[in-house]
Design a protein around this motif. Structure first.
Motif, short mmCIF file in Angstrom:
data_model
loop_
_atom_site.label_atom_id
_atom_site.label_comp_id
_atom_site.label_asym_id
_atom_site.label_seq_id
_atom_site.Cartn_x
_atom_site.Cartn_y
_atom_site.Cartn_z
N MET A 132 93.02 64.46 37.34
CA MET A 132 91.58 64.36 37.56
C MET A 132 91.10 62.97 37.16
O MET A 132 91.62 62.36 36.23
CB MET A 132 90.83 65.40 36.72
N ILE A 179 88.26 60.61 35.45
CA ILE A 179 87.35 60.79 34.31
C ILE A 179 86.09 59.95 34.49
O ILE A 179 84.97 60.46 34.45
CB ILE A 179 88.03 60.42 32.99
N THR A 226 84.27 63.19 38.31
CA THR A 226 85.38 64.14 38.17
C THR A 226 85.82 64.58 39.56
O THR A 226 85.13 65.34 40.24
CB THR A 226 84.95 65.37 37.35
#
Length: 274
Positions: A41, A43, A18
């Motif tokens: 972001m 993953i 992350t």
């Protein structure tokens, strides 16, 4: 985060990573689609692929993206990917993408370094200066001066350089042979000492001069065989290998050789830090 028996080496497993990401779509001319760039972001990341979410619901027309992924020190490291699956998510878009090979990466080193084109003898990068400047403006690329070269004043091609007559530029130039008479210190053209086997000094009239004992040969002024110009120095002349223009060295144009660098993503470091 799963690891294999290979220690820190990444295998086909995927790793939950992350990190903040800034995604810029790459248009077909390799320029950035700034209007459709978005933050988001990451993953998960694998050896060949990455999954990330972006805070936008607008899908760009291209499938190729430049991702700037935030490192632990807050800097962005960049990598190029091509999207394989795009779906809606709570954040906006969820994108599964594959890392591209250097051959398919518009920002690969080969595209960012000026090279000599053998066809037109000009130095340039594979990406146009306009496109490169757009990436520089975004802070993705950093220009670096690596050299300065002299090019043709007319067409910018690479010239060759030679020495020639200062008056007409001809390469048909020879040194005029001189004689230095030791006894009276007279220096003159060889022809002035006569054309017979017995040389005589035109100043002191000494005869039967012997080379090494009475005199020495010297290289005298230069004589152009085309225009008969006499001088003590030659001129450095540039001749363009493309358009054929000739000019003095100081009339050529100095061109800066600029390469561009990108702070590339180190995938192993990114995974190891999580």
């Amino acid at each position: 985060m799963n690891r294999t028996d290979c220690g820190d080496e990444i295998d086909e497993s995927r790793y939950a990573v992350t990190r903040g990401v800034f995604a810029i779509p790459i248009l077909h001319d390799h320029s950035p689609d700034v209007g459709h760039s978005a933050e988001g972001m990451t993953i998960e990341i694998g050896r060949d692929s990455i999954v990330f979410e972006l805070a936008t619901r607008t899908r760009p027309a291209t499938s190729k993206w430049l991702l700037g992924i935030e490192t632990e020190n807050g800097e962005l490291e960049f990598t190029t990917v091509v999207s394989r699956y795009v779906s809606q998510s709570g954040l906006g878009l969820r994108i599964s993408a594959a890392f591209v090979s250097p051959d398919d990466d518009p920002l690969a080193d080969d595209n960012l370094t000026p090279t000599l084109d053998p066809q037109d003898l000009t130095f340039h990068t594979k990406l146009s200066r306009v496109v490169l400047n757009k990436w520089v403006a975004l802070g993705v690329l950093q220009p670096r001066l690596v050299d300065r070269v002299l090019v043709c004043r007319g067409c910018g091609s690479l010239p060759t350089f030679r020495r020639g007559c200062r008056n007409c530029g001809s390469i048909e130039v020879k040194s005029q042979r001189m004689i230095h008479h030791f006894a009276c210190a007279h220096v003159d053209h060889v022809a002035c000492f006569g054309h017979t086997a017995e040389l005589a000094c035109p100043k002191c009239l000494a005869t039967k001069l012997v080379v090494g004992a009475d005199f020495e040969y010297l290289d005298g002024p230069l004589l152009c065989l085309e225009c008969q110009w006499s001088d003590t120095e030659l001129l450095t002349i540039a001749r363009c290998g493309s358009c054929g223009d000739e000019c003095a060295l100081n009339q050529t144009v100095e061109k800066e050789m600029v390469e561009y660098r990108v702070n590339r993503l180190e995938l192993l470091d990114l995974v190891a830090a999580n």
